[in-house]
Design a protein around this motif. Structure first.
Motif, PDB file in Angstrom:
ATOM      1  N   ILE A   1      67.704  38.743  90.299  1.00 14.26           N
ATOM      2  CA  ILE A   1      66.779  39.780  90.766  1.00 14.26           C
ATOM      3  C   ILE A   1      66.512  39.556  92.249  1.00 14.26           C
ATOM      4  O   ILE A   1      66.301  38.430  92.682  1.00 14.26           O
ATOM      5  CB  ILE A   1      65.471  39.777  89.934  1.00 14.26           C
ATOM      6  CG1 ILE A   1      64.594  40.961  90.258  1.00 14.26           C
ATOM      7  CG2 ILE A   1      64.733  38.500  90.050  1.00 14.26           C
ATOM      8  CD1 ILE A   1      65.090  42.238  89.687  1.00 14.26           C
ATOM      9  N   GLY A   2      66.569  40.633  93.016  1.00 15.08           N
ATOM     10  CA  GLY A   2      66.328  40.545  94.451  1.00 15.08           C
ATOM     11  C   GLY A   2      64.853  40.411  94.773  1.00 15.08           C
ATOM     12  O   GLY A   2      63.982  40.713  93.958  1.00 15.08           O
ATOM     13  N   ALA A   3      64.566  39.978  95.980  1.00 16.02           N
ATOM     14  CA  ALA A   3      63.187  39.784  96.437  1.00 16.02           C
ATOM     15  C   ALA A   3      62.408  41.089  96.358  1.00 16.02           C
ATOM     16  O   ALA A   3      62.852  42.121  96.842  1.00 16.02           O
ATOM     17  CB  ALA A   3      63.182  39.259  97.865  1.00 16.02           C
ATOM     18  N   GLY A   4      61.253  41.047  95.702  1.00 17.07           N
ATOM     19  CA  GLY A   4      60.388  42.215  95.608  1.00 17.07           C
ATOM     20  C   GLY A   4      60.854  43.278  94.624  1.00 17.07           C
ATOM     21  O   GLY A   4      60.269  44.350  94.565  1.00 17.07           O
ATOM     22  N   ASN A   5      61.885  43.005  93.857  1.00 12.30           N
ATOM     23  CA  ASN A   5      62.424  43.980  92.903  1.00 12.30           C
ATOM     24  C   ASN A   5      62.067  43.603  91.475  1.00 12.30           C
ATOM     25  O   ASN A   5      61.707  42.465  91.193  1.00 12.30           O
ATOM     26  CB  ASN A   5      63.950  44.077  93.027  1.00 12.30           C
ATOM     27  CG  ASN A   5      64.365  44.700  94.330  1.00 12.30           C
ATOM     28  OD1 ASN A   5      63.772  45.669  94.780  1.00 12.30           O
ATOM     29  ND2 ASN A   5      65.388  44.144  94.945  1.00 12.30           N
TER      30      ASN A   5
ATOM     31  N   GLY B   1      65.192  30.345  93.030  1.00 12.25           N
ATOM     32  CA  GLY B   1      64.113  31.212  93.481  1.00 12.25           C
ATOM     33  C   GLY B   1      62.917  31.133  92.557  1.00 12.25           C
ATOM     34  O   GLY B   1      62.633  30.095  91.960  1.00 12.25           O
ATOM     35  N   ASP B   2      62.208  32.269  92.405  1.00  7.01           N
ATOM     36  CA  ASP B   2      61.022  32.319  91.557  1.00  7.01           C
ATOM     37  C   ASP B   2      60.904  33.706  90.934  1.00  7.01           C
ATOM     38  O   ASP B   2      60.570  34.670  91.617  1.00  7.01           O
ATOM     39  CB  ASP B   2      59.765  31.993  92.363  1.00  7.01           C
ATOM     40  CG  ASP B   2      58.504  32.019  91.516  1.00  7.01           C
ATOM     41  OD1 ASP B   2      58.603  31.805  90.287  1.00  7.01           O
ATOM     42  OD2 ASP B   2      57.415  32.252  92.079  1.00  7.01           O
ATOM     43  N   ALA B   3      61.205  33.794  89.658  1.00  6.04           N
ATOM     44  CA  ALA B   3      61.050  35.050  88.913  1.00  6.04           C
ATOM     45  C   ALA B   3      59.752  34.988  88.125  1.00  6.04           C
ATOM     46  O   ALA B   3      59.401  33.952  87.578  1.00  6.04           O
ATOM     47  CB  ALA B   3      62.244  35.251  87.986  1.00  6.04           C
ATOM     48  N   ASP B   4      59.017  36.105  88.098  1.00  2.00           N
ATOM     49  CA  ASP B   4      57.753  36.201  87.371  1.00  2.00           C
ATOM     50  C   ASP B   4      57.889  37.193  86.231  1.00  2.00           C
ATOM     51  O   ASP B   4      58.725  38.092  86.268  1.00  2.00           O
ATOM     52  CB  ASP B   4      56.625  36.630  88.321  1.00  2.00           C
ATOM     53  CG  ASP B   4      56.343  35.590  89.389  1.00  2.00           C
ATOM     54  OD1 ASP B   4      56.493  34.390  89.100  1.00  2.00           O
ATOM     55  OD2 ASP B   4      55.976  35.973  90.514  1.00  2.00           O
ATOM     56  N   LEU B   5      57.021  37.064  85.236  1.00  2.00           N
ATOM     57  CA  LEU B   5      57.145  37.814  83.994  1.00  2.00           C
ATOM     58  C   LEU B   5      55.891  38.663  83.761  1.00  2.00           C
ATOM     59  O   LEU B   5      54.774  38.159  83.822  1.00  2.00           O
ATOM     60  CB  LEU B   5      57.305  36.795  82.866  1.00  2.00           C
ATOM     61  CG  LEU B   5      57.783  37.205  81.507  1.00  2.00           C
ATOM     62  CD1 LEU B   5      59.097  37.963  81.559  1.00  2.00           C
ATOM     63  CD2 LEU B   5      57.955  35.952  80.650  1.00  2.00           C
ATOM     64  N   TYR B   6      56.090  39.978  83.525  1.00  2.00           N
ATOM     65  CA  TYR B   6      55.006  40.902  83.208  1.00  2.00           C
ATOM     66  C   TYR B   6      55.366  41.631  81.915  1.00  2.00           C
ATOM     67  O   TYR B   6      56.510  42.072  81.750  1.00  2.00           O
ATOM     68  CB  TYR B   6      54.810  41.917  84.342  1.00  2.00           C
ATOM     69  CG  TYR B   6      54.369  41.273  85.629  1.00  2.00           C
ATOM     70  CD1 TYR B   6      53.024  41.055  85.890  1.00  2.00           C
ATOM     71  CD2 TYR B   6      55.301  40.859  86.574  1.00  2.00           C
ATOM     72  CE1 TYR B   6      52.620  40.442  87.059  1.00  2.00           C
ATOM     73  CE2 TYR B   6      54.902  40.253  87.746  1.00  2.00           C
ATOM     74  CZ  TYR B   6      53.567  40.044  87.986  1.00  2.00           C
ATOM     75  OH  TYR B   6      53.163  39.441  89.144  1.00  2.00           O
TER      76      TYR B   6
END
Length: 184
Positions: free
Chosen positions: A42-46, A67-72
């Motif tokens: 996943i790209g930055a801010g996407n 990187g750092d992926a977040d989960l919603y």
């Protein structure tokens, strides 16, 4: 030289040396049934969106490989974000979200690439928590392993997780955002 060999052998044979060997279990209870393993970039801010159709209590266990992926997560929208979500995990390490069995299905899952990194790579393991007792008023028949009773064990299908956005649309929206920022 003999002293170094003895120290090396002691390190690998002692319990303290266990950190050098791969862990036999990764902290996942035996009662959890692995349904899916989803990997992606996943790209930055996407955002990347997934849809969860499984019933029952589901555990989403995601780790960022790069990187750092977040989960919603949300049962109200299929496109949850940091503005619209019901559950979230936004740590710099492993992200875990427990989706309750009473959430309306399908459940929307949003994976966000933190802007601190140009690209984030993630791996999410999706588990069904079998420890939650079955609703005694649920009349749907699910045979147990021995053919008697009605214990529920959902089967995973390829349609349970569907990516909603193609890479093309992600890139196009990103370019449009940049153009809008430049113009205004």
């Amino acid at each position: 030289m003999l002293c170094c060999a003895a120290l090396f052998a002691l390190l690998f044979l002692s319990p303290a040396g266990g950190f050098l060997q791969p862990a036999a279990d990764d902290g996942v209870p035996e009662e959890w049934l692995l349904l899916h393993v989803v990997q992606g970039h996943i790209g930055a801010g996407n955002y990347s969106y997934l849809r969860l159709n499984h019933d029952g209590r589901i555990v989403l266990n995601m780790r960022s490989l790069k990187g750092d992926a977040d989960l919603y997560v949300s049962d109200k929208t299929l496109r949850p974000s940091f503005d619209a979500y019901k559950l979230q995990s936004t740590t710099c390490g492993p992200d875990v979200v427990v989706v309750p069995g009473d959430f309306a299905r399908p459940v929307g899952i949003g994976i966000y690439g933190h802007p601190s990194y140009l690209e984030s790579e993630f791996e999410m393991r999706v588990f069904y928590d079998q420890t939650v007792p079955q609703d005694p008023f649920d009349k749907r028949p699910y045979p147990s392993e021995d053919g008697h009773g009605s214990q529920r064990f959902p089967q995973a299908t390829a349609e349970d997780f569907q990516e909603e956005e193609s890479i093309f649309w992600t890139i196009l929206i990103g370019l449009l955002k940049i153009i809008v920022e430049i113009l205004f």
